[in-house]
Motif scaffolding. Structure first.
Motif, short mmCIF file in Angstrom:
data_model
loop_
_atom_site.label_atom_id
_atom_site.label_comp_id
_atom_site.label_asym_id
_atom_site.label_seq_id
_atom_site.Cartn_x
_atom_site.Cartn_y
_atom_site.Cartn_z
N LYS A 42 0.83 -0.99 0.25
CA LYS A 42 0.07 -0.06 -0.28
C LYS A 42 1.02 0.82 0.12
CE LYS A 42 -3.77 -2.34 2.49
NZ LYS A 42 -4.59 -2.34 3.60
N LEU A 43 -0.12 2.21 -0.68
CA LEU A 43 1.32 3.54 -0.60
C LEU A 43 1.55 4.68 0.69
CD1 LEU A 43 2.21 5.87 -2.42
CD2 LEU A 43 0.14 6.96 -2.24
N ALA A 44 0.55 4.10 1.92
CA ALA A 44 0.09 4.52 3.17
C ALA A 44 2.01 4.44 3.57
CB ALA A 44 -0.88 4.61 3.33
N THR A 45 1.80 2.36 3.13
CA THR A 45 2.66 2.32 4.05
C THR A 45 4.42 1.78 3.81
OG1 THR A 45 1.71 -0.28 4.46
CG2 THR A 45 3.48 -0.49 4.64
N TYR A 46 4.63 2.04 2.22
CA TYR A 46 5.33 1.97 1.61
C TYR A 46 5.62 3.62 1.99
CZ TYR A 46 8.80 3.25 -2.37
OH TYR A 46 10.00 3.87 -3.06
N ALA A 47 5.24 4.63 1.79
CA ALA A 47 5.29 5.75 1.82
C ALA A 47 6.04 6.51 3.28
CB ALA A 47 4.44 7.25 2.08
N ALA A 48 5.26 5.59 4.58
CA ALA A 48 5.95 5.56 6.44
C ALA A 48 7.54 5.38 5.77
CB ALA A 48 4.49 5.12 6.69
N ARG A 49 7.33 4.30 5.86
CA ARG A 49 8.71 3.25 5.47
C ARG A 49 9.53 4.57 4.94
NH1 ARG A 49 7.40 -1.31 4.34
NH2 ARG A 49 8.24 -1.05 1.59
N CYS A 50 9.16 5.37 3.71
CA CYS A 50 10.64 6.02 3.38
C CYS A 50 10.30 7.44 4.10
CB CYS A 50 9.95 6.69 1.48
SG CYS A 50 9.83 5.69 0.94
N ILE A 51 9.92 8.04 5.10
CA ILE A 51 9.80 8.85 5.18
C ILE A 51 10.16 8.62 6.82
CG2 ILE A 51 8.28 10.44 7.17
CD1 ILE A 51 5.90 9.75 5.60
N GLU A 52 10.56 7.74 7.40
CA GLU A 52 10.86 7.42 8.75
C GLU A 52 12.83 7.37 8.33
OE1 GLU A 52 10.56 5.21 12.94
OE2 GLU A 52 8.74 4.29 11.30
N ASN A 53 12.94 6.39 7.17
CA ASN A 53 14.11 6.26 6.93
C ASN A 53 14.98 7.45 6.48
OD1 ASN A 53 14.19 3.53 5.88
ND2 ASN A 53 13.49 3.35 4.38
N GLU A 54 14.13 8.48 6.17
CA GLU A 54 14.45 9.96 5.64
C GLU A 54 15.16 11.01 6.95
OE1 GLU A 54 16.15 12.26 2.32
OE2 GLU A 54 14.77 10.25 2.13
N ILE A 55 13.95 10.67 7.68
CA ILE A 55 14.00 10.99 9.28
C ILE A 55 15.45 10.67 9.93
CG2 ILE A 55 13.17 11.70 11.46
CD1 ILE A 55 10.76 11.81 10.22
N LEU A 56 15.23 9.22 9.97
CA LEU A 56 16.66 8.76 10.65
C LEU A 56 18.25 8.76 10.09
CD1 LEU A 56 14.90 4.86 11.20
CD2 LEU A 56 15.55 6.46 12.56
N MET A 57 18.24 8.69 8.75
CA MET A 57 19.33 9.36 8.39
C MET A 57 19.27 10.75 8.58
SD MET A 57 19.26 7.86 3.99
CE MET A 57 17.90 8.51 3.70
N HIS A 58 18.76 11.86 8.52
CA HIS A 58 19.46 12.67 9.26
C HIS A 58 19.51 12.90 10.32
CE1 HIS A 58 18.69 17.32 9.28
NE2 HIS A 58 17.75 16.61 10.16
N LEU A 59 19.28 11.80 11.03
CA LEU A 59 19.71 11.85 12.37
C LEU A 59 21.08 11.33 12.41
CD1 LEU A 59 16.05 11.29 14.45
CD2 LEU A 59 16.94 13.29 14.08
N ARG A 60 21.18 10.65 12.00
CA ARG A 60 22.20 10.22 12.14
C ARG A 60 23.41 10.70 11.48
NH1 ARG A 60 19.46 5.07 10.59
NH2 ARG A 60 20.11 5.35 8.17
N ALA A 61 22.68 11.33 10.16
CA ALA A 61 24.20 12.04 9.74
C ALA A 61 24.55 13.13 11.07
CB ALA A 61 23.72 13.04 8.60
N ILE A 62 23.60 14.16 11.64
CA ILE A 62 23.80 14.87 13.16
C ILE A 62 24.23 14.40 14.02
CG2 ILE A 62 22.67 16.40 14.87
CD1 ILE A 62 19.75 16.48 13.21
N LYS A 63 24.00 13.57 14.14
CA LYS A 63 24.31 12.21 15.66
C LYS A 63 26.54 12.42 15.27
CE LYS A 63 24.57 8.24 18.36
NZ LYS A 63 24.55 7.18 18.74
N HIS A 64 26.46 11.62 13.63
CA HIS A 64 27.94 11.42 13.36
C HIS A 64 28.63 12.88 13.02
CE1 HIS A 64 31.56 9.85 11.26
NE2 HIS A 64 31.27 11.43 9.96
N SER A 65 28.08 14.16 13.43
CA SER A 65 28.83 15.32 12.72
C SER A 65 28.86 15.91 14.30
CB SER A 65 27.98 16.58 11.66
OG SER A 65 26.90 17.41 12.79
N ARG A 66 28.14 15.59 15.09
CA ARG A 66 28.88 16.22 16.60
C ARG A 66 29.72 15.04 17.35
NH1 ARG A 66 22.55 16.38 18.33
NH2 ARG A 66 22.30 18.18 17.67
N GLN A 67 30.51 13.87 17.14
CA GLN A 67 31.21 13.18 17.37
C GLN A 67 32.45 13.89 17.03
OE1 GLN A 67 30.95 9.29 15.28
NE2 GLN A 67 29.15 8.47 16.20
#
Length: 234
Positions: free
Chosen positions: A102-127
């Motif tokens: 379903k589009l909603a299922t696929y979209a939720a996964r894409c949204i969460e992945n994008e946010i997680l990548m962003h948070l990982r990038a922030i964490k990495h930049s602070r290390q």
């Protein structure tokens, strides 16, 4: 090329503004019915851009719902909404209904992945960055630390880093940043003979929020200072 980037930025800003507006009013468009969604997907695959807008707008509630899960990450909510909206747009653009998801299922996964990548990038930049490490001296000869820069009032940052940003070493390190990070620092500090701009002026030109410009600016500065601290000393 530049006009294309600006068009994308304006489109993204419009979608983010919609999410924020729906959040303030505590109301979102109702999800499309299965038949309406299938019809919109069909039209999208035939090149109908209005169908794309329809699918995005009726799934914006997913962005708000997923962003709430990351409310304790100390990351600006507007930034997370912007990142999540990028994930939603990517989901709509790459969705393939024949795969049975379903589009909603696929979209939720894409949204969460994008946010997680962003948070990982922030964490990495602070290390490995000590906020109290000295990174140079101001015009009066006072020692400046990274904490001084990141805790300063956004509009006064140029005064603090004016001497440092113009050093030859920092100019060379600037080339290693992402294009948007370079662009914002160049405009903020008037590098290369350009006129200095405020975060609000840059945000308006780029079609993004002022807080997002601030986030990118500080992330870029952190990268520069970390590279400076880690550089071998002769």
């Amino acid at each position: 090329m530049i006009s294309g980037i600006l068009t994308v930025a304006v489109y993204l800003a419009r979608q983010v503004a919609l999410v924020l507006g729906y959040l303030r009013n505590n109301t979102f468009p109702q999800p499309l019915s299965a038949e309406e969604e299938a019809e919109a997907v069909r039209r999208l695959h035939e090149g109908d851009r209005s169908a794309r807008d329809l699918l995005i707008e009726h799934n914006l509630r997913l962005v708000a719902h997923i962003v709430k899960k990351y409310g304790n990450t100390r990351t600006d909510t507007d930034d997370l909404i912007q990142i999540g909206t990028i994930g939603l747009i990517k989901a709509v653009d790459t969705y393939e209904p024949n795969k049975g998801t379903k589009l909603a299922t696929y979209a939720a996964r894409c949204i969460e992945n994008e946010i997680l990548m962003h948070l990982r990038a922030i964490k990495h930049s602070r290390q490995d960055v000590s906020l109290n490490d000295p990174i140079g001296m101001d015009a009066e000869g006072n020692e400046i630390t990274l904490e001084d820069i990141l805790s300063a009032d956004d509009e006064n940052v140029p005064e603090i880093v004016e001497v440092l940003i113009n050093s030859a070493e920092i100019q060379e390190r600037l080339k290693t940043l992402e294009p948007r990070e370079q662009e914002i620092l160049i405009e903020r500090f008037g590098l290369g003979g350009q006129e200095e701009k405020t975060q609000r002026e840059i945000a308006k030109r780029m079609g993004i929020s002022r807080s997002y410009v601030s986030r990118i600016e500080k992330r870029a500065l952190t990268k520069l200072w970390r590279a400076l601290l880690e550089a071998p000393r002769g």
